[in-house]
Design an enzyme around this catalytic site. Structure first.
Site, short mmCIF file in Angstrom:
data_model
loop_
_atom_site.label_atom_id
_atom_site.label_comp_id
_atom_site.label_asym_id
_atom_site.label_seq_id
_atom_site.Cartn_x
_atom_site.Cartn_y
_atom_site.Cartn_z
N HIS A 116 -50.95 20.81 -10.69
CA HIS A 116 -50.78 19.40 -10.32
C HIS A 116 -52.15 18.77 -10.04
O HIS A 116 -52.48 17.71 -10.56
CB HIS A 116 -49.89 19.27 -9.08
CG HIS A 116 -48.42 19.36 -9.36
ND1 HIS A 116 -47.84 20.49 -9.88
CD2 HIS A 116 -47.40 18.47 -9.20
CE1 HIS A 116 -46.53 20.28 -10.02
NE2 HIS A 116 -46.24 19.06 -9.61
N GLN B 56 0.84 -1.19 0.00
CA GLN B 56 0.00 0.00 0.00
C GLN B 56 0.88 1.25 0.00
O GLN B 56 0.66 2.19 -0.76
CB GLN B 56 -0.88 -0.01 1.26
CG GLN B 56 -2.24 0.58 1.09
CD GLN B 56 -2.98 0.04 -0.11
OE1 GLN B 56 -3.53 0.80 -0.85
NE2 GLN B 56 -3.00 -1.27 -0.32
#
Lengths: 432, 432
Positions: free
Chosen positions: B420, B259
């Site tokens: 709506h 790593q």
């Protein structure tokens, strides 16, 4: 008033391409202000939140506590009409049932050579939900964000909502209660986003922040991204209606206006093969505009961004729809399946004349948080997947490691990574 | 050299908390430069690309064309050793088989009242893959990004890679060929990201950009986000190894260094209940460091960000691991399943002593593009899901609409959205 485009005209492609790239939002540059607010909340925590709330919302937390109490939530819920409570409950149940189907399954298996592989899904530990104040404070959005989080298994859902003068829309509190929200704080703006991301004395930080907000909230979400996850940055809403000649112009006009009334930057588009229908819809829009309480917003949206597009054949609407990549796509045609098969880019499709988009806003069961501004080309609406994360799992025994070691070592060496090669080689007695 | 923390010490919690928030990256502010480059590419297209490539890579596109030809790819592939080609093919096959299991299934169904609901998945039309130049030009990363895109069904995968003096790592070209990359351009930096996002005369724009890059590339990806999709912004890599006393210290040291050799900002952490093992690992790290060609990088990473954490009981490692939320988590213990059950936050888990993380970098089959810097708390590694999008589908007939209409109208009215309400009401003869 709206743009009129005909596929048959010579300049169609250039005009359509220009239409596609029309900017519908003024991007305010508030990054500097937001950066300062975030730094202040990180440094001073609750004291900073108290100062901003006093300044922006006229609130004194020593009088009206920052956290909304159970008693206040109960009282608010009691103040909402039973018709609306029942509607919220129906919506929540339908959203929950639909979203439960989206829960991903773990997949743990062994491959042919005995390597164990897997994907394991876990819920995010804590999620913050931003709810705007004022007229944009929608109870339906509380359900659409919080219910999927709860379905995913998120143990802690924290809602923030600015409360000018202390008052929060009681229907929003009722929706939060129905959805199972765990904590509610009377804060908003960039300071609320900062508090959720970094925590304060009284607010434990969350791992992800979702929900819509103004330019300050959007900028704050971008800035804290990385420290926490965020959902998409929502832009103004849009609808594309593909319609054949056999439609009631009043129905389609109502659908176009339902989008336009949201925001001056919203966009409503009709594509049809029937110029006469387009004309009739245009007239119906003009008529219905006068009936709306938000007519000024709807009129501006329709005038500036609305469009009527006439194609030669309805199938020609499909490639145009894929380029528009609308948030909402209505197929108001006799044979919707034939068109739907070709649609690749759309946030949601509303199939047939009896499926107005508005049903999806509230009680369809699907999510109304959908990709706007052509982002349906590469992203999806909110779902349970936004509240879980996947851990991949790999498990080898000595035998599997021996089999895969040579290839891993070869690649590590070709990349010049000695320790990578050694970490494998040392386990199979190949290390130098 | 690395940090030594003991759970038994009184100041453990405060020191661990400080360790968690250590910044491992210098964030260069290159936003202004990047903004100018993007605007230039939008305005001048290919001419801008030619200028930047001349300036930064010493390249003349009239001599060495921007697009890498089939002949060049063939020649590069022929120049790579058969050992490496075979390893790439094995890796590609294993990645393909594993990722094929991640393809989401459409879910189209009718609910109890006959409402049609559904989720339909489609591949993104075109994806751009950024590959860094120089030493960070990893063939394995080409496979890890391109293979899942192809498994998802993305028809067009476009790779960009900066080529100082014209040369591209032949193994990178071989990996691209094996993965099925469709187009390769010899460009890099913010200008390559801009070209992918907005297109130029010779490059058709893509809908999403993935792949790692330097600070300029990361800033450019953030800036074009919205116009196109992007993957996560990768930070420096990290590994957390949880180990019991029965480990070979040399194996663990090799894993920690694998790593650390990536980047000075990489982080390697060991958690164990055996202080003697920790000491032995520390010595083994010192010994092995001397053997590495990238020892300077690995040493800096280990000195500045490495840690050895001693817990009283191995089970105490689980909550710490969840707070660290490591990109890579190795469980080098006799009974890994007991620990694994409690892990919620990790990009990938490598189970048992014979599963070094490096196998996952190359040939395990799982993806090596994983969430860094604690982002495993809210995000997942790269998968097929990153290359598809979901369209939700709603289908009502007159009967279903009648059933759901009252609740939808009630919610629309409670939100003050007239159009709506009308869009539903007008279809069931309830409109005013």
């Amino acid at each position: 008033m709206a743009l009129w485009l005909e596929q048959a005209s010579a300049d169609f492609e250039s005009r359509f391409a220009a239409f596609l790239t029309t900017k519908r939002e003024v991007s305010e540059d508030v990054n500097t202000v937001v950066k300062a607010i975030i730094e202040d909340v990180r440094a001073r925590g609750d004291a900073a939140l108290a100062d901003y709330s006093r300044k922006f919302d006229g609130l004194d937390f020593t009088v009206t506590p920052m956290r909304v109490s159970e008693a206040e939530i109960e009282a608010a819920t009691a103040a909402v009409s039973s018709t609306v409570i029942d509607a919220l409950k129906l919506a929540a149940e339908r959203i929950e049932r639909h979203h439960a189907r989206q829960l991903p399954k773990d997949d743990i298996y062994e491959d042919a050579i005995g390597v164990g592989l897997g994907s394991r899904w876990t819920a995010i530990d804590a999620v913050g939900l931003y709810v705007p104040g004022g007229t944009a404070s929608y109870p339906s959005s509380v359900l659409m964000n919080a219910v999927p989080a709860k379905v995913a298994g998120v143990p802690r859902v924290v809602m923030v909502v600015p409360a000018s003068g202390g008052a929060i829309n009681p229907t929003v509190l009722a929706a939060a209660k129905i959805a199972g929200v765990n904590e509610i704080y009377r804060i908003g703006g960039a300071q609320a986003v900062a508090a959720l991301a970094y925590g304060t004395g009284s607010i434990v930080p969350v791992a992800k922040i979702v929900g819509p907000g103004n330019a300050y909230v959007a900028a704050a979400k971008r800035q804290v991204f990385g420290t926490v996850g965020i959902d998409m940055i929502a832009g103004p809403s849009e609808v594309l209606v593909i319609a054949d000649k056999d439609n009631d112009p009043d129905w389609l006009a109502a659908d176009l206006l339902a989008q336009a009334e949201h925001d001056r930057g919203a966009q409503s588009i009709l594509i049809t093969d029937d110029p006469a229908l387009a004309k009739a819809v245009e007239s119906a829009v003009e008529r219905q505009l006068k009936l709306l309480s938000r007519s000024e917003t709807a009129e501006a949206s329709w005038r500036d961004f609305g469009a009527l597009i006439i194609v030669k054949d309805l199938q020609d609407a499909v490639p145009l729809a894929n380029r528009i990549a609308a948030e909402h796509l209505e197929l108001a045609v006799a044979e919707p399946d034939a068109l739907m098969a070709g649609i690749r880019n759309a946030g949601a499709i509303f199939v047939g004349r009896h499926t107005p988009e508005v049903i999806g806003d509230y009680v369809g069961g699907s999510n109304h948080v959908l990709p706007t501004a052509r982002s349906a080309r590469f992203s999806s609406g909110l779902s349970v997947l936004d509240f879980v994360k996947r851990t991949s799992i790999l498990r080898l025994g000595p035998e599997q490691l021996r089999k895969l070691a040579p290839a891993a070592i070869a690649l590590a060496e070709s990349e010049g990574l000695d320790a990578h090669a050694r970490s494998v080689a040392i386990r199979v007695n190949l290390a130098g």
